[in-house]
Enzyme design. Structure first.
Site, PDB file in Angstrom:
ATOM      1  N   ARG A 279     -10.378   7.035   8.365  1.00 19.04           N
ATOM      2  CA  ARG A 279     -11.020   5.757   8.039  1.00 19.04           C
ATOM      3  C   ARG A 279     -11.556   4.988   9.243  1.00 19.04           C
ATOM      4  NH1 ARG A 279      -6.367   1.790   5.740  1.00 19.04           N
ATOM      5  NH2 ARG A 279      -8.041   0.259   5.851  1.00 19.04           N
TER       6      ARG A 279
ATOM      7  N   HIS B  16      -9.096   1.365   0.390  1.00 19.22           N
ATOM      8  CA  HIS B  16      -7.635   1.513   0.484  1.00 19.22           C
ATOM      9  C   HIS B  16      -6.872   0.338  -0.126  1.00 19.22           C
ATOM     10  CE1 HIS B  16      -7.461   4.964   3.480  1.00 19.22           C
ATOM     11  NE2 HIS B  16      -8.738   4.640   3.479  1.00 19.22           N
TER      12      HIS B  16
ATOM     13  N   HIS C  76      -4.263  10.041  -1.737  1.00 16.45           N
ATOM     14  CA  HIS C  76      -3.951   8.908  -0.873  1.00 16.45           C
ATOM     15  C   HIS C  76      -3.977   7.554  -1.610  1.00 16.45           C
ATOM     16  CE1 HIS C  76      -3.736   6.975   3.112  1.00 16.45           C
ATOM     17  NE2 HIS C  76      -4.460   6.026   2.555  1.00 16.45           N
TER      18      HIS C  76
ATOM     19  N   ASP D 250      -1.462   4.245  -2.007  1.00 14.61           N
ATOM     20  CA  ASP D 250      -1.752   2.881  -1.548  1.00 14.61           C
ATOM     21  C   ASP D 250      -1.651   1.836  -2.664  1.00 14.61           C
ATOM     22  OD1 ASP D 250      -2.126   3.243   1.172  1.00 14.61           O
ATOM     23  OD2 ASP D 250      -4.304   3.507   1.028  1.00 14.61           O
TER      24      ASP D 250
ATOM     25  N   HIS E 190      -1.084  -3.858  -0.399  1.00 12.18           N
ATOM     26  CA  HIS E 190      -2.426  -3.285  -0.538  1.00 12.18           C
ATOM     27  C   HIS E 190      -3.125  -3.875  -1.755  1.00 12.18           C
ATOM     28  CE1 HIS E 190      -2.994   0.100   2.399  1.00 12.18           C
ATOM     29  NE2 HIS E 190      -1.772  -0.319   2.665  1.00 12.18           N
TER      30      HIS E 190
ATOM     31  N   HIS F 252       2.704  -6.686   6.825  1.00  9.80           N
ATOM     32  CA  HIS F 252       2.088  -5.510   6.206  1.00  9.80           C
ATOM     33  C   HIS F 252       2.683  -4.216   6.787  1.00  9.80           C
ATOM     34  CE1 HIS F 252      -1.372  -3.648   4.013  1.00  9.80           C
ATOM     35  NE2 HIS F 252      -1.113  -2.667   4.859  1.00  9.80           N
TER      36      HIS F 252
ATOM     37  N   ASP G 145       4.585  -1.043   5.192  1.00 17.85           N
ATOM     38  CA  ASP G 145       4.017   0.308   5.283  1.00 17.85           C
ATOM     39  C   ASP G 145       5.006   1.281   5.904  1.00 17.85           C
ATOM     40  OD1 ASP G 145       1.503   0.096   4.146  1.00 17.85           O
ATOM     41  OD2 ASP G 145       0.470  -0.293   6.028  1.00 17.85           O
TER      42      ASP G 145
HETATM   43 ZN   LIG Z   1      -4.555   3.942   2.947  1.00 16.12          ZN
END
Ligand SMILES: [Zn+2]
Ligand SMILES: *[C@@H]1O[C@H](CO)[C@@H](O)[C@H](O)[C@H]1NC(C)=O
Ligand SMILES: *[C@@H]1O[C@H](CO)[C@@H](O)[C@H](O)[C@H]1NC(C)=O
Ligand SMILES: *[C@@H]1O[C@H](CO)[C@@H](O)[C@H](O)[C@H]1NC(C)=O
Length: 318
Positions: free
Chosen positions: A68, A80, A137, A141, A147, A170, A174
């Site tokens: 990305r 995302h 993916h 997310d 997200h 964040h 994650d």
């Molecule tokens: Zn992602």
């Protein structure tokens, strides 16, 4: 008690999504899904991913984050997440596709797009592999509460502490909390962690929940009234039926339900900390871990169901 402790000095260097469920979270979702694929889906996954990805959704799950920031894939960055303009600090959580999915698209439209493309036999093998890697993916997310939240750039602009180290909210969601959990309770071994979640799904505390996970029935908000369907099968069938009629950019019902489910945790858990708390220990950590475990297990199972419906016509799962 909820306090925010982002400081003005801390206008952090983090831009939106410098991270996403880190590699561990995405691999967890992919490896769990791999366990629940039915024959047609498994055979597409194996041949499409090939030896480059060890024929596994686990190995391929992080590709979308790796590309990305490359110029060639910059366009995919907004896919995302969805910037839910709700008010989690005031206990008001919600996701609306019309309000929150930007003109350029978001994770909701991206899932629809790649669900269409993976089925397009006129596309090249590498284009269909790309669609598979994006689905792999994005279904991860969409289960990460930050997200599906616009506030302070999904928490990227909120300073936080995890295990004594400076981070942001964040990133703590994650990677920090998950890594601390895997280190502390699973010997630092990702495969041990994944096996534990798979066992919970097959015969443990999640077993009784799985049919609800696949039902696409919103637990937080009524689904939009303009649509009557709310199953994975109907979502995918509708996409096929509307092919060529802008269907590829119309968000589907199930992903919207999943986004709302994840977003609801922004009100209940994610922003519930006191100034100075270390998010990777104590009550906050103890409340966050079960949410992260559940979201990863659930999205892995849903990813398998999604691909099973695409390639075998039914989820094939209890
Ligand atoms: Zn992602
Ligand atoms: C590749 O997949 C096989 C099972 O399909 C597994 O035994 C092996 O450990 C995997 N290799 C890597 C490098 O992940
Ligand atoms: C759909 O995917 C293709 C291929 O990655 C991409 O070029 C296109 O911009 C996407 N369209 C939408 C509406 O997301
Ligand atoms: C987890 O363990 C790894 C390997 O020992 C280490 O590099 C990492 O910093 C640890 N992370 C946390 C959050 O404890």
């Amino acid at each position: 008690m909820r306090h925010l402790k982002y400081s003005l000095l801390g206008l952090s260097a983090f831009v939106r999504g410098t991270s996403a469920w880190g590699a561990l979270g995405h691999e967890t979702v992919g490896y769990i899904a791999q366990e629940f694929l039915t024959s047609g889906a498994l055979s597409f996954v194996k041949s499409s991913l090939g030896s480059t990805y060890n024929q596994s959704l686990g190995s391929a799950a992080t590709w979308a984050d790796n590309v990305r920031y490359e110029t060639a894939y910059k366009w995919s960055a907004p896919y995302h997440f969805v910037d839910a303009e709700d008010d989690p600090l005031d206990d008001s959580c919600s996701v609306s596709e019309t309000r929150d999915c930007g003109d350029g698209g978001c994770i909701l439209t991206a899932i629809a797009n790649y669900t269409t493309r993976i089925q397009e036999t006129s596309l090249s093998a590498s284009q269909r592999q790309e669609a598979l890697k994006f689905i792999d993916h994005f279904l991860g997310d969409i289960g990460q509460p930050l997200h599906v939240e616009a506030y302070e750039v999904g928490g990227n602009d909120i300073d936080a502490v995890c295990g004594g180290k400076s981070t942001n909210l964040h990133a703590a969601w994650d990677t920090g909390i998950l890594t601390t959990n895997i280190n502390g309770s699973y010997g630092g071994n990702l495969q041990t962690y994944i096996a534990a979640l798979v066992a919970r799904i097959k015969s443990g505390e999640y077993k009784s929940l799985t049919s609800d996970w696949l039902s696409c029935t919103s637990i937080t908000e009524p689904v939009s009234t303009k649509r009557s369907v709310a199953t994975i099968e109907e979502d995918i069938k509708r996409l096929g039926a509307e092919k060529g009629k802008r269907a590829s950019i119309t968000p589907l019902e199930c992903p919207l339900v999943w986004a709302r489910e994840a977003n609801a945790y922004d009100c209940s858990v994610v922003f519930s900390y006191d100034s100075g708390d270390d998010l990777c220990e104590g009550d906050y950590f103890d409340n966050a871990v079960p949410v992260i475990d559940l979201q990863l297990a659930k999205q892995g199972y849903r990813l398998a169901a999604w691909l099973n419906v695409i390639f075998d016509g039914e989820t094939g799962l209890p």
